[in-house]
Design an enzyme around this catalytic site. Sequence first.
Site, PDB file in Angstrom:
ATOM      1  N   GLY A   1       0.820  -1.213   0.000  1.00 12.19           N
ATOM      2  CA  GLY A   1       0.000   0.000   0.000  1.00 12.19           C
ATOM      3  C   GLY A   1       0.851   1.258   0.000  1.00 12.19           C
ATOM      4  O   GLY A   1       0.518   2.255  -0.647  1.00 12.19           O
TER       5      GLY A   1
ATOM      6  N   ASN B   1      -7.562   3.509   9.149  1.00 14.92           N
ATOM      7  CA  ASN B   1      -7.073   2.244   9.699  1.00 14.92           C
ATOM      8  C   ASN B   1      -7.282   2.119  11.203  1.00 14.92           C
ATOM      9  O   ASN B   1      -7.444   1.027  11.721  1.00 14.92           O
ATOM     10  CB  ASN B   1      -5.585   2.049   9.363  1.00 14.92           C
TER      11      ASN B   1
ATOM     12  N   GLN C   1      -7.681   0.047   3.560  1.00 15.26           N
ATOM     13  CA  GLN C   1      -8.535  -0.500   4.628  1.00 15.26           C
ATOM     14  C   GLN C   1      -9.959  -0.808   4.162  1.00 15.26           C
ATOM     15  O   GLN C   1     -10.797  -1.180   4.991  1.00 15.26           O
ATOM     16  CB  GLN C   1      -8.564   0.453   5.827  1.00 15.26           C
TER      17      GLN C   1
ATOM     18  N   SER D   1      -3.583  -2.936  -0.726  1.00 17.56           N
ATOM     19  CA  SER D   1      -2.475  -3.769  -0.258  1.00 17.56           C
ATOM     20  C   SER D   1      -3.000  -5.170   0.045  1.00 17.56           C
ATOM     21  O   SER D   1      -3.978  -5.321   0.792  1.00 17.56           O
ATOM     22  CB  SER D   1      -1.894  -3.139   1.010  1.00 17.56           C
ATOM     23  N   GLY D   2      -2.337  -6.182  -0.509  1.00 16.87           N
ATOM     24  CA  GLY D   2      -2.831  -7.554  -0.387  1.00 16.87           C
ATOM     25  C   GLY D   2      -2.963  -8.078   1.038  1.00 16.87           C
ATOM     26  O   GLY D   2      -3.936  -8.752   1.373  1.00 16.87           O
ATOM     27  N   HIS D   3      -1.989  -7.707   1.905  1.00 14.11           N
ATOM     28  CA  HIS D   3      -1.970  -8.367   3.225  1.00 14.11           C
ATOM     29  C   HIS D   3      -3.089  -7.901   4.148  1.00 14.11           C
ATOM     30  O   HIS D   3      -3.258  -8.456   5.233  1.00 14.11           O
ATOM     31  CB  HIS D   3      -0.598  -8.213   3.893  1.00 14.11           C
TER      32      HIS D   3
ATOM     33  N   THR E   1      11.104  -7.375 -12.157  1.00 11.23           N
ATOM     34  CA  THR E   1      10.396  -8.582 -12.602  1.00 11.23           C
ATOM     35  C   THR E   1       9.162  -8.794 -11.748  1.00 11.23           C
ATOM     36  O   THR E   1       9.235  -8.743 -10.515  1.00 11.23           O
ATOM     37  CB  THR E   1      11.341  -9.801 -12.518  1.00 11.23           C
TER      38      THR E   1
ATOM     39  N   CYS F   1       4.453   4.059  20.718  1.00  8.62           N
ATOM     40  CA  CYS F   1       5.494   4.399  21.686  1.00  8.62           C
ATOM     41  C   CYS F   1       6.679   4.993  20.945  1.00  8.62           C
ATOM     42  O   CYS F   1       7.342   4.315  20.188  1.00  8.62           O
ATOM     43  CB  CYS F   1       5.918   3.126  22.414  1.00  8.62           C
TER      44      CYS F   1
HETATM   45  N1  PLP Z   1      -2.812   2.925   4.133  1.00 13.71           N
HETATM   46  C1  PLP Z   1      -3.523   2.481   5.172  1.00 13.71           C
HETATM   47  C2  PLP Z   1      -4.841   3.119   5.465  1.00 13.71           C
HETATM   48  C3  PLP Z   1      -3.048   1.444   5.971  1.00 13.71           C
HETATM   49  O1  PLP Z   1      -3.764   1.014   7.003  1.00 13.71           O
HETATM   50  C4  PLP Z   1      -1.781   0.879   5.667  1.00 13.71           C
HETATM   51  C5  PLP Z   1      -1.209  -0.185   6.519  1.00 13.71           C
HETATM   52  O2  PLP Z   1      -1.505  -0.283   7.690  1.00 13.71           O
HETATM   53  C6  PLP Z   1      -1.082   1.370   4.563  1.00 13.71           C
HETATM   54  C7  PLP Z   1      -1.616   2.385   3.819  1.00 13.71           C
HETATM   55  C8  PLP Z   1       0.260   0.806   4.180  1.00 13.71           C
HETATM   56  O3  PLP Z   1       0.122  -0.462   3.622  1.00 13.71           O
HETATM   57  P1  PLP Z   1       1.397  -1.411   3.483  1.00 13.71           P
HETATM   58  O4  PLP Z   1       1.698  -1.930   4.844  1.00 13.71           O
HETATM   59  O5  PLP Z   1       0.971  -2.491   2.547  1.00 13.71           O
HETATM   60  O6  PLP Z   1       2.475  -0.582   2.930  1.00 13.71           O
END
Ligand code: PLP
Length: 398
Positions: A73, A152, A182, A202-204, A240, A328
């Site tokens: 992301g 997020n 998100q 973002s995939g994860h 690649t 923190c």
């Molecule tokens: N944007 C938002 C709103 C997110 O919550 C996050 C990750 O927590 C990101 C961007 C960044 O994504 P990535 O960890 O895949 O770089």
Amino acid sequence: MTNLIYLDNNATTKVDEKVLDAMLPYFKDEYANPSSMYDFARGSSNALKEARGKMKDFFNAQNEKEILFTSCGSESANTAIRGVLNMNKNKKHIITTKVEHPCVLNLCQTLQKQGYRVDYIGVNSNGELDLEELKNAVCDDTAIVAIMHANNETGVLFPIEKIVDIVKTKNPHTKVFVDAVQTAGKVPIDVQAMNVDLLGISGHKFHAPKGVGALYVNSKTLITPLIVGGHQERGLRAGTENVPYIAGLAKAAELAVDNLNYEVHEVKRLRDKLESSILKTVFNARLNTGVANRVPNTTNIGFEYIEGELILLHLSDIGICASSGSACTSGSLEPSHVLRAMNVPFTSIHGSIRFSLSKFTTEKEIDYVIEKLPGIIDKITMLSPYQDELNALRKLKA
Ligand code: PLP
């Protein structure tokens, strides 16, 4: 780990077994470079083509050429913002919000040092964007508006269609980038209905692995590449292509569409059950977002006069993973920039906890948290130095 209750899905998610299965052939058998000319490369180049088609459908883009694969992301956001600015060198104004993810906020701060002017639009106490402030900020010099679809930390959704309308009415040449990291898999994403120029995911965050993302770039929007090298991704992202991960991302996107109804109803039901039970049983609990429109999986609750980190440690001891609104930094507890922008009272900003669910969260898990959390909060509250204030609050809530 056994007995793990994972309620931190806005941080990252478990890879779906079906996603893993979709990836494995491209590690084991079809490992050719998709740009190679021989027949053996057809498997991986077809997988890439197929994945691009699936992502086009996922975004409801007009054609496959509007899809760029990235590594995350953060890369999607950096590519979008820097790419648009590089194509519009005469424009020096950027608009974003006070509650963006650091991948946008820190980039904007870097760009300020390089001579750009940045307006950071505020939010109200529910986390909703000040649309009037946004409208007033757009000017002839505005190159790009970078805005998140959902936050997020709080899950609060921004009304993208309305935002794009406000921006384009004042300046039709201003580009709008949406950080939809998100919202992918949580609410429908339709770039045509939203009328956005660029949108990143973002995939994860929706059951694909870490290390893969995508960026939609409308065919009328020109950008420069962030990574320069080979001709991959139409020259807009050298390197690649990570075929197994891209195949996984496309599978996760397909599954997310199939699962949307479950997310909107069942995940939301479990989130609401957790939230309403905590607010009912814990006298010093306060919903940080109030009535704002949110993604179905997230709740952010402030526990007054106690420390969030302590709550997280106690939860972790019994296998529950959540996250605190505080980060923190250099030994001091710095409250979250998002909750600060919302003017969350100092009494609960340090004790704010985010619970974020997924399709893998079960009712049994939620019931366990509901059973255990009040005792944990009670124990920590007893040690708080703010006993007079807590007693007053107890009386007020009785
Ligand atoms: N944007 C938002 C709103 C997110 O919550 C996050 C990750 O927590 C990101 C961007 C960044 O994504 P990535 O960890 O895949 O770089």
